[in-house]
Design a protein around this motif. Structure first.
Motif, PDB file in Angstrom:
ATOM      1  N   LEU A 141      -3.173  25.624  34.165  1.00 51.47           N
ATOM      2  CA  LEU A 141      -4.591  25.263  34.235  1.00 51.47           C
ATOM      3  C   LEU A 141      -4.911  24.071  33.334  1.00 51.47           C
ATOM      4  N   ILE A 142      -4.260  23.995  32.197  1.00 48.32           N
ATOM      5  CA  ILE A 142      -4.474  22.859  31.294  1.00 48.32           C
ATOM      6  C   ILE A 142      -4.000  21.571  31.947  1.00 48.32           C
ATOM      7  N   ASP A 143      -2.860  21.608  32.614  1.00 49.79           N
ATOM      8  CA  ASP A 143      -2.377  20.415  33.315  1.00 49.79           C
ATOM      9  C   ASP A 143      -3.310  20.014  34.450  1.00 49.79           C
ATOM     10  N   ARG A 144      -3.953  20.994  35.068  1.00 47.23           N
ATOM     11  CA  ARG A 144      -4.812  20.696  36.214  1.00 47.23           C
ATOM     12  C   ARG A 144      -6.197  20.223  35.803  1.00 47.23           C
ATOM     13  N   TYR A 145      -6.788  20.891  34.800  1.00 45.93           N
ATOM     14  CA  TYR A 145      -8.185  20.612  34.448  1.00 45.93           C
ATOM     15  C   TYR A 145      -8.344  19.897  33.106  1.00 45.93           C
ATOM     16  N   GLY A 146      -7.247  19.675  32.388  1.00 44.63           N
ATOM     17  CA  GLY A 146      -7.337  19.108  31.056  1.00 44.63           C
ATOM     18  C   GLY A 146      -7.462  20.204  30.016  1.00 44.63           C
ATOM     19  N   PRO A 147      -7.191  19.898  28.744  1.00 41.69           N
ATOM     20  CA  PRO A 147      -7.148  20.935  27.713  1.00 41.69           C
ATOM     21  C   PRO A 147      -8.494  21.318  27.108  1.00 41.69           C
ATOM     22  N   ARG A 148      -9.525  20.478  27.279  1.00 47.79           N
ATOM     23  CA  ARG A 148     -10.765  20.714  26.538  1.00 47.79           C
ATOM     24  C   ARG A 148     -11.476  21.984  26.985  1.00 47.79           C
ATOM     25  N   ARG A 149     -11.707  22.146  28.285  1.00 46.95           N
ATOM     26  CA  ARG A 149     -12.417  23.326  28.764  1.00 46.95           C
ATOM     27  C   ARG A 149     -11.651  24.626  28.502  1.00 46.95           C
ATOM     28  N   PRO A 150     -10.347  24.689  28.788  1.00 45.27           N
ATOM     29  CA  PRO A 150      -9.620  25.914  28.443  1.00 45.27           C
ATOM     30  C   PRO A 150      -9.653  26.232  26.950  1.00 45.27           C
ATOM     31  N   TYR A 151      -9.673  25.181  26.131  1.00 44.18           N
ATOM     32  CA  TYR A 151      -9.728  25.372  24.675  1.00 44.18           C
ATOM     33  C   TYR A 151     -11.052  26.016  24.260  1.00 44.18           C
ATOM     34  N   VAL A 152     -12.164  25.458  24.720  1.00 44.21           N
ATOM     35  CA  VAL A 152     -13.474  25.981  24.338  1.00 44.21           C
ATOM     36  C   VAL A 152     -13.682  27.392  24.892  1.00 44.21           C
ATOM     37  N   LEU A 153     -13.305  27.609  26.149  1.00 41.41           N
ATOM     38  CA  LEU A 153     -13.448  28.942  26.736  1.00 41.41           C
ATOM     39  C   LEU A 153     -12.521  29.943  26.057  1.00 41.41           C
ATOM     40  N   GLY A 154     -11.323  29.489  25.661  1.00 38.17           N
ATOM     41  CA  GLY A 154     -10.404  30.370  24.945  1.00 38.17           C
ATOM     42  C   GLY A 154     -10.976  30.811  23.611  1.00 38.17           C
ATOM     43  N   LEU A 155     -11.634  29.896  22.898  1.00 39.26           N
ATOM     44  CA  LEU A 155     -12.264  30.259  21.628  1.00 39.26           C
ATOM     45  C   LEU A 155     -13.375  31.287  21.839  1.00 39.26           C
ATOM     46  N   ALA A 156     -14.158  31.104  22.901  1.00 41.09           N
ATOM     47  CA  ALA A 156     -15.235  32.059  23.179  1.00 41.09           C
ATOM     48  C   ALA A 156     -14.672  33.446  23.476  1.00 41.09           C
ATOM     49  N   LEU A 157     -13.639  33.512  24.311  1.00 43.24           N
ATOM     50  CA  LEU A 157     -13.024  34.803  24.629  1.00 43.24           C
ATOM     51  C   LEU A 157     -12.383  35.416  23.382  1.00 43.24           C
ATOM     52  N   TYR A 158     -11.778  34.586  22.553  1.00 39.83           N
ATOM     53  CA  TYR A 158     -11.164  35.058  21.318  1.00 39.83           C
ATOM     54  C   TYR A 158     -12.214  35.759  20.443  1.00 39.83           C
ATOM     55  N   LEU A 171     -16.383  31.961  17.478  1.00 44.89           N
ATOM     56  CA  LEU A 171     -17.581  31.592  18.243  1.00 44.89           C
ATOM     57  C   LEU A 171     -18.240  30.317  17.704  1.00 44.89           C
ATOM     58  N   PRO A 172     -18.535  30.216  16.401  1.00 46.02           N
ATOM     59  CA  PRO A 172     -19.056  28.927  15.919  1.00 46.02           C
ATOM     60  C   PRO A 172     -18.042  27.803  16.050  1.00 46.02           C
ATOM     61  N   LEU A 173     -16.751  28.112  15.895  1.00 47.63           N
ATOM     62  CA  LEU A 173     -15.735  27.075  16.105  1.00 47.63           C
ATOM     63  C   LEU A 173     -15.770  26.571  17.544  1.00 47.63           C
ATOM     64  N   GLY A 174     -16.011  27.482  18.483  1.00 46.86           N
ATOM     65  CA  GLY A 174     -16.115  27.074  19.883  1.00 46.86           C
ATOM     66  C   GLY A 174     -17.289  26.148  20.117  1.00 46.86           C
ATOM     67  N   ILE A 175     -18.397  26.420  19.453  1.00 46.18           N
ATOM     68  CA  ILE A 175     -19.579  25.543  19.591  1.00 46.18           C
ATOM     69  C   ILE A 175     -19.281  24.166  19.007  1.00 46.18           C
ATOM     70  N   VAL A 176     -18.670  24.147  17.821  1.00 43.75           N
ATOM     71  CA  VAL A 176     -18.317  22.862  17.211  1.00 43.75           C
ATOM     72  C   VAL A 176     -17.318  22.110  18.093  1.00 43.75           C
ATOM     73  N   ALA A 177     -16.371  22.835  18.671  1.00 43.86           N
ATOM     74  CA  ALA A 177     -15.393  22.197  19.551  1.00 43.86           C
ATOM     75  C   ALA A 177     -16.055  21.584  20.772  1.00 43.86           C
ATOM     76  N   ALA A 178     -17.017  22.294  21.349  1.00 43.24           N
ATOM     77  CA  ALA A 178     -17.705  21.780  22.526  1.00 43.24           C
ATOM     78  C   ALA A 178     -18.464  20.494  22.210  1.00 43.24           C
ATOM     79  N   VAL A 179     -18.916  20.384  20.950  1.00 40.80           N
ATOM     80  CA  VAL A 179     -19.693  19.212  20.551  1.00 40.80           C
ATOM     81  C   VAL A 179     -18.812  18.038  20.146  1.00 40.80           C
ATOM     82  N   THR A 180     -17.667  18.316  19.507  1.00 41.26           N
ATOM     83  CA  THR A 180     -16.905  17.237  18.856  1.00 41.26           C
ATOM     84  C   THR A 180     -15.623  16.824  19.579  1.00 41.26           C
ATOM     85  N   VAL A 181     -15.048  17.707  20.385  1.00 41.20           N
ATOM     86  CA  VAL A 181     -13.729  17.403  20.972  1.00 41.20           C
ATOM     87  C   VAL A 181     -13.899  16.576  22.243  1.00 41.20           C
ATOM     88  N   PRO A 182     -13.291  15.392  22.302  1.00 40.54           N
ATOM     89  CA  PRO A 182     -13.368  14.574  23.517  1.00 40.54           C
ATOM     90  C   PRO A 182     -12.571  15.200  24.656  1.00 40.54           C
TER      91      PRO A 182
END
Length: 392
Positions: free
Chosen positions: A73-90, A178-189
């Motif tokens: 999924l990371i190869d298909r959609y890029g790493p940013r969205r799986p990263y942020v969603l992974g943090l939320a699920l975590y 959860l707050p890390l996920g919010i910061v990631a959504a804001v700062t990670v290109p």
């Protein structure tokens, strides 16, 4: 590979750096923070201590099972969205332990936590590949390794402290995602993605890459062995320490914390070391440290001398972790970085799981010190083989 033009000035590699490093420690925390309260969980939920141990291991199984999916999924959609969603699920799955009162339900949350770790672990790796270049990439990967090592030293102490209040207490720390996920959504290109060069399946791509770069199999084997040896220490070194009069849980935790601290130091300086030596020389240094460290562990006569093995292993581990991830990037197709970096997580967690299987018969037949003599022999053989190939 550079980052795509982002939607705001705040989405830059430099702004993303510290959230990537901080969230990297979560993959270590996933199991380590609960170690001190496993017995309490078993008693409180009415299950045996063996079953209670599944709280520590279940997430690892699901990391192994889910990592290939995460990589695809990371190869298909890029790493940013799986990263942020992974943090939320975590955060949700890990934090659920604050309120769960049923052992089966707790295991379900641990399985979901493993899924989250698989996505976070591989996404961080691919984001570092994509957002940083050259020596800066070495620096960031070293910082990630340093944070992981220091986290391995710190999180069990935090878990033990919170566990004095309630066995639920350590689960609250997972909510940090959860707050890390919010910061990631804001700062990670959102990095630019390499177009897929072929439509071949993952297995076909793996076979082709291994034929082209057979060294890749050895890099994965190195990471497997690193984690196998790491858990040989985690599982068996407390028994060895008992023979020199170190038997309290606090004292043992301080020895293991020294291993994490040593790894944190060597990983912190990784980029500076990397400027002077190549990957093979770094692995050679790690094998030398491990050979000496395990030899000392097999014969340590006092509690003071017993500090040396964990420090030496930690120093080597701090060099190997970033080396493996960076070496993999150099050997695999750019359009399949998610797939191939997910295999790093797989071989690492399998190595951890198999440590008692590999060394248990040795400990049972010859005693705990024979475990470390065997590990020293294995590291020594690797050292001699690598030195011969490097110098020939």
């Amino acid at each position: 590979m550079g980052a795509r033009a982002s939607s705001g000035w705040w989405q830059t590699p430099e702004n993303a750096l510290w959230v990537l490093v901080a969230s990297g420690t979560l993959t270590v925390m996933a199991g380590a923070i609960l170690g001190p309260v496993v017995n309490q969980i078993g008693t409180s939920l009415g299950v045996s201590q063996s079953l209670a141990g599944l709280v520590i291991t279940t997430h690892g199984l699901f990391i192994v099972l889910t990592s290939p999916v995460a990589g695809r999924l990371i190869d298909r959609y890029g790493p940013r969205r799986p990263y942020v969603l992974g943090l939320a699920l975590y955060g949700v799955a890990g934090g659920a332990g604050l309120v769960v009162e049923s052992f089966p339900a707790l295991l379900v949350t641990r399985a979901l936590l493993g899924v989250a770790v698989a996505f976070v672990y591989t996404s961080i790796t691919v984001l570092i590949y994509s957002l940083y270049e050259s020596e800066r990439k070495d620096r960031v990967m070293g910082l990630r390794g340093s944070a992981n090592s220091f986290g391995a030293a710190l999180w069990p102490l935090v878990g033990g402290a919170l566990g004095t209040l309630s066995w639920h207490g350590p689960f609250g720390v997972y909510l940090l995602a959860l707050p890390l996920g919010i910061v990631a959504a804001v700062t990670v290109p959102d990095p630019a993605r390499s177009p897929r060069e072929s439509n071949e399946g993952d297995i076909a791509a793996l076979r082709r890459t291994l034929r082209t770069h057979p060294l890749l199999a050895l890099v994965y084997a190195l990471y497997f062995a690193t984690n196998l040896l790491l858990y040989a220490i985690v599982v068996y070194y407390p028994r060895a320490l008992a023979t020199v009069g170190v038997d309290s849980s606090l004292s043992i935790s301080l020895y293991l914390a020294a291993m994490g601290a040593a790894g944190g130091v060597s990983a912190y300086y990784y980029d500076r070391i990397r400027r002077r030596v190549d990957y093979r020389q770094l692995v050679l240094a790690a094998c030398a440290l491990w050979t000496v460290g395990f030899a000392v562990a097999a014969t340590a006569p006092t509690r003071t001398v017993a500090v040396a093995p964990v420090v030496l292993f930690g120093l080597g581990q701090g060099l190997v972790f970033p080396t493996v991830l960076l070496w993999v990037e150099e050997l695999v197709p750019a359009d399949r970085q998610g797939q191939f970096s997910s295999y790093v997580a797989i071989v690492g967690y399998v190595g951890q799981f198999l440590a008692p299987v590999a060394f248990g018969p040795v400990a049972g037949a010859f005693g705990v010190h024979a475990v470390f003599a065997t590990a020293a022999l294995g590291a020594g053989i690797a050292l001699v083989s690598l030195a011969w190939r490097t110098l020939s």
